[in-house]
Design an enzyme around this catalytic site. Structure first.
Site, PDB file in Angstrom:
ATOM      1  N   LYS A 195      -6.503   3.929 -10.800  1.00  0.00           N
ATOM      2  CA  LYS A 195      -7.955   3.797 -10.544  1.00  0.00           C
ATOM      3  C   LYS A 195      -8.389   4.325  -9.155  1.00  0.00           C
ATOM      4  O   LYS A 195      -8.099   3.944  -8.063  1.00  0.00           O
ATOM      5  CB  LYS A 195      -8.541   2.431 -10.436  1.00  0.00           C
ATOM      6  CG  LYS A 195     -10.176   2.674 -10.960  1.00  0.00           C
ATOM      7  CD  LYS A 195     -11.073   1.673 -10.266  1.00  0.00           C
ATOM      8  CE  LYS A 195     -11.221   1.646  -8.689  1.00  0.00           C
ATOM      9  NZ  LYS A 195     -12.290   2.437  -8.212  1.00  0.00           N
ATOM     10  N   SER A 248      -9.175  -2.285   1.608  1.00  0.00           N
ATOM     11  CA  SER A 248      -9.378  -2.996   2.573  1.00  0.00           C
ATOM     12  C   SER A 248      -8.812  -4.529   2.474  1.00  0.00           C
ATOM     13  O   SER A 248      -8.211  -4.745   1.574  1.00  0.00           O
ATOM     14  CB  SER A 248     -10.874  -3.431   2.644  1.00  0.00           C
ATOM     15  OG  SER A 248     -11.192  -4.010   1.370  1.00  0.00           O
ATOM     16  N   GLU A 269      -1.312  -2.376   0.795  1.00  0.00           N
ATOM     17  CA  GLU A 269      -1.584  -1.444   1.931  1.00  0.00           C
ATOM     18  C   GLU A 269      -2.762  -1.548   2.625  1.00  0.00           C
ATOM     19  O   GLU A 269      -3.896  -0.971   2.041  1.00  0.00           O
ATOM     20  CB  GLU A 269      -0.983   0.052   1.602  1.00  0.00           C
ATOM     21  CG  GLU A 269      -0.524   0.798   3.039  1.00  0.00           C
ATOM     22  CD  GLU A 269      -1.613   1.440   3.495  1.00  0.00           C
ATOM     23  OE1 GLU A 269      -2.058   0.974   4.667  1.00  0.00           O
ATOM     24  OE2 GLU A 269      -1.957   2.543   3.160  1.00  0.00           O
ATOM     25  N   CYS A 303      -6.224   4.410   7.838  1.00  0.00           N
ATOM     26  CA  CYS A 303      -5.816   2.893   8.072  1.00  0.00           C
ATOM     27  C   CYS A 303      -4.985   2.680   9.204  1.00  0.00           C
ATOM     28  O   CYS A 303      -4.947   1.733   9.844  1.00  0.00           O
ATOM     29  CB  CYS A 303      -5.107   2.429   6.861  1.00  0.00           C
ATOM     30  SG  CYS A 303      -3.841   3.484   6.307  1.00  0.00           S
ATOM     31  N   GLU A 400     -11.697  -3.503  12.086  1.00  0.00           N
ATOM     32  CA  GLU A 400     -11.545  -2.096  11.649  1.00  0.00           C
ATOM     33  C   GLU A 400     -12.551  -1.277  11.498  1.00  0.00           C
ATOM     34  O   GLU A 400     -13.571  -1.851  10.583  1.00  0.00           O
ATOM     35  CB  GLU A 400     -10.856  -1.941  10.484  1.00  0.00           C
ATOM     36  CG  GLU A 400     -10.230  -0.660   9.940  1.00  0.00           C
ATOM     37  CD  GLU A 400      -9.196  -0.696   8.650  1.00  0.00           C
ATOM     38  OE1 GLU A 400      -9.727  -1.472   7.876  1.00  0.00           O
ATOM     39  OE2 GLU A 400      -8.618   0.246   8.707  1.00  0.00           O
TER      40      GLU A 400
HETATM   41  P1  NDP Z   1     -11.968  -1.268  -0.939  1.00  0.00           P
HETATM   42  O1  NDP Z   1     -10.933  -2.269  -0.411  1.00  0.00           O
HETATM   43  O2  NDP Z   1     -13.298  -1.841  -1.475  1.00  0.00           O
HETATM   44  O3  NDP Z   1     -11.585  -0.091  -1.939  1.00  0.00           O
HETATM   45  C1  NDP Z   1     -10.306   0.199  -2.053  1.00  0.00           C
HETATM   46  C2  NDP Z   1     -10.231   0.368  -3.634  1.00  0.00           C
HETATM   47  O4  NDP Z   1     -10.100  -0.730  -4.373  1.00  0.00           O
HETATM   48  C3  NDP Z   1     -11.388   1.229  -4.310  1.00  0.00           C
HETATM   49  O5  NDP Z   1     -10.728   1.938  -5.401  1.00  0.00           O
HETATM   50  C4  NDP Z   1     -12.174   0.089  -4.675  1.00  0.00           C
HETATM   51  O6  NDP Z   1     -13.226   0.377  -5.498  1.00  0.00           O
HETATM   52  C5  NDP Z   1     -11.217  -0.867  -5.187  1.00  0.00           C
HETATM   53  N1  NDP Z   1     -11.817  -2.222  -5.454  1.00  0.00           N
HETATM   54  C6  NDP Z   1     -12.824  -2.969  -4.844  1.00  0.00           C
HETATM   55  N2  NDP Z   1     -13.071  -4.073  -5.238  1.00  0.00           N
HETATM   56  C7  NDP Z   1     -11.827  -4.443  -5.856  1.00  0.00           C
HETATM   57  C8  NDP Z   1     -11.363  -5.351  -6.596  1.00  0.00           C
HETATM   58  N3  NDP Z   1     -11.893  -6.651  -6.531  1.00  0.00           N
HETATM   59  N4  NDP Z   1     -10.243  -5.651  -7.470  1.00  0.00           N
HETATM   60  C9  NDP Z   1      -9.617  -4.456  -7.454  1.00  0.00           C
HETATM   61  N5  NDP Z   1      -9.948  -3.160  -7.068  1.00  0.00           N
HETATM   62  C10 NDP Z   1     -11.064  -2.987  -6.157  1.00  0.00           C
HETATM   63  O7  NDP Z   1     -12.506  -0.709   0.358  1.00  0.00           O
HETATM   64  P2  NDP Z   1     -13.971  -0.010   0.637  1.00  0.00           P
HETATM   65  O8  NDP Z   1     -13.993   1.345  -0.111  1.00  0.00           O
HETATM   66  O9  NDP Z   1     -15.096  -0.860   0.107  1.00  0.00           O
HETATM   67  O10 NDP Z   1     -13.937   0.084   2.199  1.00  0.00           O
HETATM   68  C11 NDP Z   1     -14.194  -0.947   2.958  1.00  0.00           C
HETATM   69  C12 NDP Z   1     -13.356  -0.963   4.241  1.00  0.00           C
HETATM   70  O11 NDP Z   1     -12.116  -0.962   3.934  1.00  0.00           O
HETATM   71  C13 NDP Z   1     -13.294   0.363   5.174  1.00  0.00           C
HETATM   72  O12 NDP Z   1     -14.494   0.274   6.169  1.00  0.00           O
HETATM   73  C14 NDP Z   1     -12.296   0.344   5.877  1.00  0.00           C
HETATM   74  O13 NDP Z   1     -12.351  -0.502   6.986  1.00  0.00           O
HETATM   75  C15 NDP Z   1     -11.009  -0.477   4.754  1.00  0.00           C
HETATM   76  N6  NDP Z   1     -10.398   0.632   4.201  1.00  0.00           N
HETATM   77  C16 NDP Z   1      -8.869   0.607   4.308  1.00  0.00           C
HETATM   78  C17 NDP Z   1      -8.277   1.630   3.755  1.00  0.00           C
HETATM   79  C18 NDP Z   1      -6.739   1.709   4.195  1.00  0.00           C
HETATM   80  O14 NDP Z   1      -6.279   2.719   3.807  1.00  0.00           O
HETATM   81  N7  NDP Z   1      -6.176   0.652   4.521  1.00  0.00           N
HETATM   82  C19 NDP Z   1      -8.779   2.307   2.559  1.00  0.00           C
HETATM   83  C20 NDP Z   1     -10.272   2.412   2.584  1.00  0.00           C
HETATM   84  C21 NDP Z   1     -10.885   1.373   2.933  1.00  0.00           C
HETATM   85  P3  NDP Z   1     -14.694   1.275  -5.360  1.00  0.00           P
HETATM   86  O15 NDP Z   1     -14.074   2.650  -4.714  1.00  0.00           O
HETATM   87  O16 NDP Z   1     -15.186   1.508  -6.352  1.00  0.00           O
HETATM   88  O17 NDP Z   1     -15.083   0.276  -4.310  1.00  0.00           O
END
Ligand code: NDP
Length: 490
Positions: A195, A248, A269, A303, A400
């Protein structure tokens, strides 16, 4: 710390004026509407629902993407389960051939992929062209080489694939995260349901096309688009035997709770708040480039970004001066322009999060520096930002931000640098800048970070494992270590 805003504006005027150099988009065909990639073909979603994906630099709609519901996810997992029966029994050298083929097509279609990645996510074309796409191809190439050597990778064990892997990825490196997830899973003989993130699904849709072009057997790769709900359906589906998540820390914790007791293998991760540590004996000009690359690369949506700069007190002043001068030369604007250094922020929600945290930094007493720069009227933008006078207790030093915002702290001794660097719930990466090899080794030993870069930052290679400690998650991706989570080694 002597440069004022006025001086910065004067500096900005001194740098070369570049003529616009936009990458052409004529060769890219984005369909108006996408379905789901299930069982080797694009299918209409059972949900009958679609959502728009926009260009964050213009706010214009690029395409509509399907929103997968429970039945769609079930279809995808069943297709992957069926494909597993033959894929896991295929001669490993045949699996290698498919992976090599995918790698080659990624290279052939690199320009198209780079443009789509930039339009959908907002990152500068020079980054998607020179980093995201070549590294994605390199990951497939690297893991293609392992597919028929698993018994050499894990001697005296009997490596066996696990089954269907459920993979959820974020929006900061859409195709690269897809490659990090799919390449080792397939090399190990698993099939996948992936996904992509809601805001950046288009390169995954192109990848579905590449799977068809490579004649990958139907169901080996399935891609279901949607929001967090779809991700949750993928990870909790009983047919999924292994979950790999990047995103996140908050959602990572939710998933860990959700999977407790299910027997599924899990790798996470998650976030980071890396310290980039500059000692007094470091080559300062080189360090400035590393600091800029560490935090302003991909608008800080990284990240492992070096978001906390720890500077030895003796060089704080000259280093800040050089850094501010360098910030004045960064070009912010059209991500498709080959001269752009800082592109658009990925989404309005992310922009608001960055604005909120920057505001908290000002309220708590940190000193803000932003070079003079014109933000485009449409789209989501944030200027490169530097905070000095930062205390460790401030939110900008603890949380972050995931944006182009650097918090600067100082230290006197190596022990103090280690103490401050490790004073975080995260542990993903760190950087050390010094002339002394022995100090690099001492620091690397004492820093609680999965990756420690020395006199460089944000360097990636498929052969090198990547992953964190503490709230940055567990498990490693990349290298031989990246195969283990996709194998039963007992
Ligand atoms: P999320 O953790 O919400 O998103 C990462 C992925 O998980 C997306 O594909 C998201 O879908 C999906 N997701 C969201 N909720 C669920 C769930 N309950 N179960 C399974 N999958 C889920 O990150 P955000 O996009 O909301 O970003 C928020 C913050 O997270 C950022 O500001 C940053 O600080 C951090 N982040 C860190 C990352 C890293 O590489 N370590 C990468 C991205 C974000 P959808 O996109 O539809 O929400």
């Amino acid at each position: 710390m002597a440069i004022t805003k006025k001086q910065s504006a004067a500096l900005a005027k001194q740098v070369f004026e570049y003529a616009p150099a936009p990458e052409s988009i004529d060769h890219v065909k984005i369909q108006p509407r996408y379905g789901l990639f299930i069982g080797g073909k694009m299918v209409e979603p059972h949900s009958k629902k679609h959502f728009p994906t926009i260009n964050p630099a213009t706010e214009k709609k690029l395409a509509e993407v399907a929103e997968a519901d429970e039945i769609d996810v079930d279809r995808a997992v069943k297709a992957a389960g069926k494909a597993f029966e033959s894929w896991s029994h295929l001669a490993p050298s045949q699996r290698s051939r498919y992976l090599f083929r995918i790698s080659r097509i990624l290279q052939e279609r690199a320009r198209e992929l780079a443009v789509v990645e930039t339009m959908d996510g907002g990152k500068p074309i020079k980054e998607s062209r020179d980093v995201d796409i070549p590294l994605s191809a390199a990951h497939f190439f690297y893991y293609a080489g392992w597919a028929d050597k698993l018994e050499w990778a894990f001697p005296n064990r009997k490596p066996r694939p696990l089954g269907v892997a459920g993979q959820v990825i974020p929006w900061n490196f859409p195709l690269l995260m897809l490659a990090w997830k799919i390449a080792p899973a397939l090399a190990a003989g698993n099939t996948v349901v992936l996904k992509p993130a809601e805001t950046t699904p288009l390169s995954a849709m192109l990848f579905a096309d590449i799977c068809m072009q490579a004649e990958l057997p139907p169901g080996v790769v399935n891609i279901v688009t949607g929001a967090g709900k779809t991700g949750s359906l993928v990870v909790s589906h009983p047919g999924v035997k292994k979950v790999a998540f990047t995103g996140s820390t908050e959602v990572g914790k939710l998933i860990q709770k959700q999977l407790a007791g299910s027997g599924k293998k899990l790798t996470l991760e998650l976030g980071g708040k890396a310290a980039n540590i500059v000692f007094g004996d470091a080559p300062l000009d080189q360090a400035v480039e590393g600091i800029v690359n560490g935090i302003y690369f991909n608008q800080g949506h990284v990240c492992c970004a070096g978001s906390r700069l720890l500077v030895q007190e003796s060089i704080a002043e000259p280093l800040m001066e050089k850094l501010k001068r360098r910030l004045s030369t960064l070009r912010l604007g059209d991500p498709l322009d080959k001269n752009t250094d800082i592109g658009a922020i990925n989404s309005r929600a992310q922009l608001e999060k960055i604005q909120g945290l920057v505001e908290s930094g000002i309220q708590e007493g940190a000193e803000l520096y932003q070079p003079e720069c014109q933000l485009p009227e449409k789209g989501f933008w944030f200027p490169p930002t530097l905070f000095t006078n930062v205390s460790q207790s401030y939110r900008i030093a603890r949380e972050e931000i995931f944006g182009p915002v650097l918090s600067v702290l100082t230290f006197r001794t190596p022990a103090e640098a280690v103490e401050k660097a490790n004073n975080t719930p995260y542990g993903l990466s760190a950087g050390v800048w010094t002339d002394k090899g022995s100090r690099i080794l001492w620091m690397a030993e004492h820093l609680r970070a999965g990756v420690v870069w020395a006199n460089t930052f944000n360097r990636f290679d498929p052969t090198s494992p990547f992953g964190g400690y503490k709230e940055s998650g567990f498990g490693r991706e990349g290298g031989i270590h990246g195969l283990a989570p996709y194998l039963d080694l007992n």
